[in-house]
Structure formats: structure tokens, C-alpha cells
Design an enzyme around this catalytic site. Sequence first.
Site, PDB file in Angstrom:
ATOM      1  N   HIS A   3       0.820  -1.213   0.000  1.00  0.00           N
ATOM      2  CA  HIS A   3       0.000   0.000   0.000  1.00  0.00           C
ATOM      3  C   HIS A   3       0.849   1.256   0.000  1.00  0.00           C
ATOM      4  O   HIS A   3       0.527   2.257  -0.618  1.00  0.00           O
ATOM      5  CB  HIS A   3      -0.951  -0.003   1.208  1.00  0.00           C
ATOM      6  CG  HIS A   3      -2.203  -0.766   0.937  1.00  0.00           C
ATOM      7  ND1 HIS A   3      -2.644  -1.779   1.741  1.00  0.00           N
ATOM      8  CD2 HIS A   3      -3.088  -0.685  -0.080  1.00  0.00           C
ATOM      9  CE1 HIS A   3      -3.760  -2.268   1.235  1.00  0.00           C
ATOM     10  NE2 HIS A   3      -4.052  -1.621   0.132  1.00  0.00           N
ATOM     11  N   GLU A  12     -10.909 -10.865  -3.900  1.00  0.00           N
ATOM     12  CA  GLU A  12      -9.455 -10.768  -3.772  1.00  0.00           C
ATOM     13  C   GLU A  12      -8.869 -11.859  -2.894  1.00  0.00           C
ATOM     14  O   GLU A  12      -7.673 -11.885  -2.642  1.00  0.00           O
ATOM     15  CB  GLU A  12      -9.051  -9.378  -3.242  1.00  0.00           C
ATOM     16  CG  GLU A  12      -9.838  -8.884  -2.057  1.00  0.00           C
ATOM     17  CD  GLU A  12      -9.547  -7.431  -1.694  1.00  0.00           C
ATOM     18  OE1 GLU A  12      -8.597  -6.824  -2.219  1.00  0.00           O
ATOM     19  OE2 GLU A  12     -10.293  -6.895  -0.841  1.00  0.00           O
ATOM     20  N   ASN A  23      -4.007  -7.377  -6.371  1.00  0.00           N
ATOM     21  CA  ASN A  23      -2.869  -7.308  -5.434  1.00  0.00           C
ATOM     22  C   ASN A  23      -3.031  -8.345  -4.336  1.00  0.00           C
ATOM     23  O   ASN A  23      -2.124  -9.127  -4.046  1.00  0.00           O
ATOM     24  CB  ASN A  23      -2.777  -5.926  -4.783  1.00  0.00           C
ATOM     25  CG  ASN A  23      -2.702  -4.818  -5.807  1.00  0.00           C
ATOM     26  OD1 ASN A  23      -2.221  -5.040  -6.915  1.00  0.00           O
ATOM     27  ND2 ASN A  23      -3.182  -3.644  -5.455  1.00  0.00           N
ATOM     28  N   ASP A  24      -4.211  -8.318  -3.729  1.00  0.00           N
ATOM     29  CA  ASP A  24      -4.440  -9.292  -2.666  1.00  0.00           C
ATOM     30  C   ASP A  24      -4.642 -10.684  -3.235  1.00  0.00           C
ATOM     31  O   ASP A  24      -4.287 -11.673  -2.593  1.00  0.00           O
ATOM     32  CB  ASP A  24      -5.653  -8.878  -1.827  1.00  0.00           C
ATOM     33  CG  ASP A  24      -5.250  -7.851  -0.777  1.00  0.00           C
ATOM     34  OD1 ASP A  24      -4.202  -8.050  -0.137  1.00  0.00           O
ATOM     35  OD2 ASP A  24      -5.957  -6.851  -0.615  1.00  0.00           O
ATOM     36  N   CYS A  43      -9.162  -3.781 -10.426  1.00  0.00           N
ATOM     37  CA  CYS A  43      -8.600  -2.560  -9.839  1.00  0.00           C
ATOM     38  C   CYS A  43      -7.257  -2.764  -9.142  1.00  0.00           C
ATOM     39  O   CYS A  43      -6.743  -1.854  -8.512  1.00  0.00           O
ATOM     40  CB  CYS A  43      -9.592  -1.926  -8.867  1.00  0.00           C
ATOM     41  SG  CYS A  43     -10.009  -3.013  -7.521  1.00  0.00           S
TER      42      CYS A  43
HETATM   43  C1  PEP Z   1      -6.167  -5.195  -4.480  1.00  0.00           C
HETATM   44  O1  PEP Z   1      -6.009  -5.934  -3.502  1.00  0.00           O
HETATM   45  O2  PEP Z   1      -5.802  -5.504  -5.630  1.00  0.00           O
HETATM   46  C2  PEP Z   1      -6.782  -3.879  -4.312  1.00  0.00           C
HETATM   47  C3  PEP Z   1      -7.162  -3.162  -5.344  1.00  0.00           C
HETATM   48  O3  PEP Z   1      -6.908  -3.402  -3.068  1.00  0.00           O
HETATM   49  P1  PEP Z   1      -5.685  -2.954  -2.167  1.00  0.00           P
HETATM   50  O4  PEP Z   1      -4.460  -2.863  -3.020  1.00  0.00           O
HETATM   51  O5  PEP Z   1      -6.047  -1.661  -1.564  1.00  0.00           O
HETATM   52  O6  PEP Z   1      -5.611  -4.062  -1.159  1.00  0.00           O
HETATM   53 MG    MG Z   2      -7.021  -5.518  -1.666  1.00  0.00          MG
END
Ligand code: PEP
Ligand code: MG
Length: 690
Positions: free
Chosen positions: A292, A531, A554-555, A602
Amino acid sequence: MAERRLQVTSRLGLHARAAANLVRVASRFKSSLTLQRVDGNAEADAKSILSILTLAASRGTDLRVVASGVDEQEALDAVVGLFSRDFDETEKPGAGLYSATQELRCKGLGVSDGIVIGRVLRLQEGTREVYRALIAEADLERERRRFRAAVRLSRRQLEAIKDRAEKELGRGHAYIFDAHLLFLEDAKLTRDVEDYIVRERSNAEWAAKVVGDRLLSIYTHINDEYLRERGSDIEDVIQRLLANLTGEGPKYPNLSEDAVIVSRDLLPSTIAEFDLNHVKAIATDAGGWTSHMAIIARGLGLPTVVGLRDFYQRTRTGDQIIVDARSGEVILHPAEPTLGEYQTNVHPPAPAPAVPQAVDCRPVSTLDGVQISLRANVELPAEFQAVRDFGSCGVGLFRSEFLLSRPGMMSSEEEQYETYKSLVEAAGDYGAIVRLFDVGGEVGPDVKERERNPALGLRAVRFNLRNKPIMRAQVRAILRAATAGPLSLVIPMIGDVADVRHAKKVIDEELERLENESASFSKVQIGAMIEIPSAVLTAEHIAGEVDFFELGTNDLVQYTLAVDRGNDKVSDWFRTLHPAVLYGINRTLQAARDASIPIIVCGEMASTPAYAVLLIGMGANDLSMIPAMIPRVRSVLSQIKAAEARDVASRCLKLATADEVEELVREEFKSRWPDLFPPNTLPKALENLQ
Ligand code: PEP
Ligand code: MG
């Protein structure tokens, strides 16, 4: 009384090591010993290192030494002798840690753009607030004992560090810990803290912080660069004391004009709290592309290099540093030729993809006519403006948890309402999606209660369901702001349909309450973030209960591969193109299609042009990313055929390892789109992990 006038002749002035030697000599005598600047600006107790340093006596300073007491003449002679022997320094000042000005280059991972030359500002991890408590009269003595115990513990720690430094680095490098020990036991510090405890009936932590901050502020104002930098030593000592009293870390120091934050790790909330007019760049030991902290730094356009392993401990506040986020390199104590080279090269954080004059916010069309929406991920209200500037179809993800930038502080319903209202106004016709607080994990309003395994702990929807008043206030703020324009709500880290039902129950209750209150509000679309693997595997069920999906790659990578996204030690295992991740993405896209609900990708994958092409190949047609990346992704997607992307993606989905997928991507992209994907934009071949 005896006195003598003399001049400081050593090159670095009355610096920490010299002052430490002076304290040692002065303390042998019963008489009081005072140093006075002849210009009348300051006076110091020669038995207190903290006091001596406030003289800011650089080379050429005229001083008067005054001794008074039974052995005043011997004391005066000893001090004058020490001055004339240049403070008995056995090693040249140039040999110590402070003057370790040899250029040092460290390679990490550049997670944004830009090159910056600045000065190190060290920030320790685990930053926490120190609170004031009023101590009962009867307990004041206990409080003072607690403080003395922390001083003793700090002394033992410093002695152990000094011994090790002596063995491993030699005496010349260990002297600084002598100075730290003297700071620690200096009456100016210990007596003042104890006095404060009694006078103000204060807890020891607060007293140490107040006294420490006062001392630090003296050093920040010293008009001599070398001596001013010693403030960081005092800060180290104060932080050690605070840590030993409470386990707490430091507060944020004042930021200088060209501060480059160097830290082991940084909480995203810490970045959100920086004064961005001053922070020029960031360099951290930990972190990965999708941590993050990296995401925010990128969003803010701060040149940032992460994964530098043990860089933090090599730096001192005030050191000159170059951060080259383009090459992922940091250079400490740059030599003249290096500086010269970079000075002509320095360019500020990237407004790189030029902002077109008339920005096109409509979806982009591939060469074979597939329409793709490109939306913006935003974290801070400061970024709202960028949404339109870069041609975004509204805001695909507002990571609202960064409103909670201060540990322990929650944003009120009213404050949130105002923020979401300005968000939806900035987003325009395409609207915005607010994510319920994704706190826990590495982001948290209260770092004090860190969990042993935060990524698997009380994070996101779980946090919300366990903290209903917080969730209710946010839901109400979103529902009320939805009257200003198209606004949706997405629930993070959904594990299964039960999580969705529980969250929707709270939302329904708040809708009803608002209605009963005759408040002005609008119903909103509700989405689920997919996720984690359990959500992927039950996506069909979840799709039946929500209006849309958001795919958080990402997660998804982190949880599918069991690789901590912020841990540089395992970054070689964080493989976005791992077939297991691709199956998860493909399956989720399919589930959304089958249920005829929209799905927005996203995660950071969407903002990486090569990966965006693969996403299109798996059927995605809605991507959300850092605003600054939109023009680049738009340009790439407008020059490919979705059919070709589908062909490459379907072949990737048949492979067994991340290496095989990456190899195929390199080969296929090179031959199909050589102009769009120069080699440095494609996944690099990893060296053998063995
Ligand atoms: C993700 O996990 O891909 C996401 C968009 O959320 P974050 O990066 O805030 O966990
Ligand atoms: Mg996430």
C-alpha cells in the site's frame, strides 16, 4: 574562580566525540566548569554533553572557560590542555561513522518515477502517539522509578551495541555510542524528565517526550550543519527511552525542505500524513510493488525505491542522498562526479505521461472495436483533481481508509460525507466507488493493536463487522453523499456470500434509519471485492447477491500464492502471472459474465500495460488504476486487437508455472507488438531461485 579564553580549532568543531571527551575530563573535578561563547550567544555546562552541543561551537568559535570550586585551577588546566590536544581524538574525525562519506550505492525496486537529490530524514517504523496521563500524588515516586528503570535498560542495550560495534567495526565507529550513553545519562535529560514528572504529575512517557522534544528543537535551530545533524543522535536516544518505557516508536520530526524519508518500512497512513510540500522522495528497506505504501507513493508521484534491505541502518539524518526511482537505485553520500551527472539529470516526479489538452474520458476502443473503460484508483482527497486530468471514466476505487491517517483517529460521519461529496463531484458522470474501510493488515487506525498475522486477521469487511459504529457512520456518509451524483459502495475482502449478507444487513438498517429520520440520501449499488481465493471459488454465489464485482489482483496474488505483498524477502515469489492467479482471474470474470454483472479490475495489474492486455484477453473490459497510468494504458489498448489478446491469454492459461507464462508473454508480445512493448516493459526473466 579561574578562567581562560580559547578558540575551537578542530575541523568539525566541538562535535559529539570531542564533547564526549570533554565531559569525561570535566567530570573528574569537583569544581563547576562552564563554557561561554565570547559572542555572548550561549553558555554551557562542561559536564553535560547535551549542554555543550547547544553551544554550536564550530571551528573558529571563541570560548571562555570558567572554573569555580576547590580544584578550579587543576580543572581549568585540564580542560585547556584537552582543547590544545584537539580533544584527544585518537582517530581522525574522517574515520568515524559520521564522516563515512564514501559513496554508497544500493539497488532496490523503483515503484514510481523520478529522480531526486535531497537529505536523508530517518523515520523509525512503529510510530505511535505518546499520551499524557495524570499520575496520582502517591504514585509519582513509582513513575520516577519506572523512568530510571528505562534509562538502565537503555544503557544496557547501548553498551551491548557499542561492544558489538567495536568488535565488528573498530573503535573509531563505536565512539558514537559513547556519546549516546552520555546523552542518556546527562542530568539535563534525566533530571528534567524527573522534575517534569513531579511538577506536572505526568506519566514518564509524556515527560520524556516533552523534554526530548525541547532538546531536539534546540538542535534543529543550530546554525551549523554538522552539529545540527547530531539532533538525530539525541532523537535516537529519546526514541530508545520511549520504546523501553512503552514499546512505542517516534513522532514525526519536522521535515526539512528537501527531505528524503528513509525508513525500514512505512505505514501508508504515515505517508498520508506527510507534509507533501516537503517530502521529496522515499527509500525503504521493505516493501514491494503492490504494498500500500508503494501504491500511495506512486499515486502521489513521489520518487520511491523500496526493498533496499539494510539501507536504513547505513544512513543518518542529514546525509546527502540521490533517489533514482527509474533505475531503482539510491546513492548515499554521492561523490562530486555522480552529483554532477545527476544534477543535469534530475527530474521531478513524473507528470510523465503528458496530460492531453482536451482529455478524452470515454472508454477506449481496441482495433477490433472492444470498448474498455479506464477508471482511476485514488487514495487521498488531494488526488481527486487528477481523475479528470488523466481522462478517467470516474473513480473505480476510492481507498477510503486513508482518511484515517492518524493512529487512533476516526473520521466523523460529517467529515466523510463532505469528502465523498467532493469525490463524486470530481468523478463526473461516470461516478465513483467508495470502498468501505479496508483497515487491518498493514493499514490500521490503531497501530497499537497490531495483530500477529494482520493480513489474515481482522481486516476489511471483518473489521467493519466487528466495529459496527464505524461501519454505520461510513455507510450513512456514503448514502447521504450519493444524492450529489452516481456513487457506489464496495465491500473489501469478501470471503463468501455470508460476508456479503452480513454487510448488506447493516447497510439496509442504515437506509431504514435515514428514511425514518427523513434525511436526504440515495440508494447505492453494492459491490464485492474479489481478492481472496475463497471468494474466487464461490464467485457464482456472491455474484447473485451484489450489483458488481471489483477484482483486487494485489491481494489475489498475495493470498493465492501465500506471499506477503509487502515483504521484499519473498518478492521473487510474488508472481502476478502465476497460472493459479490467472485461473482465479479468469474464473471470476466468467462468474460475473454469467451473472451479467459488471466487473472492474482494480489491482496494480490493470495499470501495467502488458498485464492489462492479458486482462483484456481474459475478457475484462473495465480497468481501474493510478490516474497517471491511464494515458499509457489507453494508448496501448487502442493499438491492439482484443482477439489477439484472447489468443495469448488462452495459451497462458494452459501453462504450469509463472516462468512459463512470463516466457510466453515475452515471446508473444515481442513478436506481435514490438513497438508497443520494448523489453523493459515486459516481465523480466528471474534468476534461478536456487
Ligand atoms: C487489491 O487488492 O488488488 C486492491 C485493489 O486493493 P488494495 O491494493 O487496496 O488491497
Ligand atoms: Mg485488496
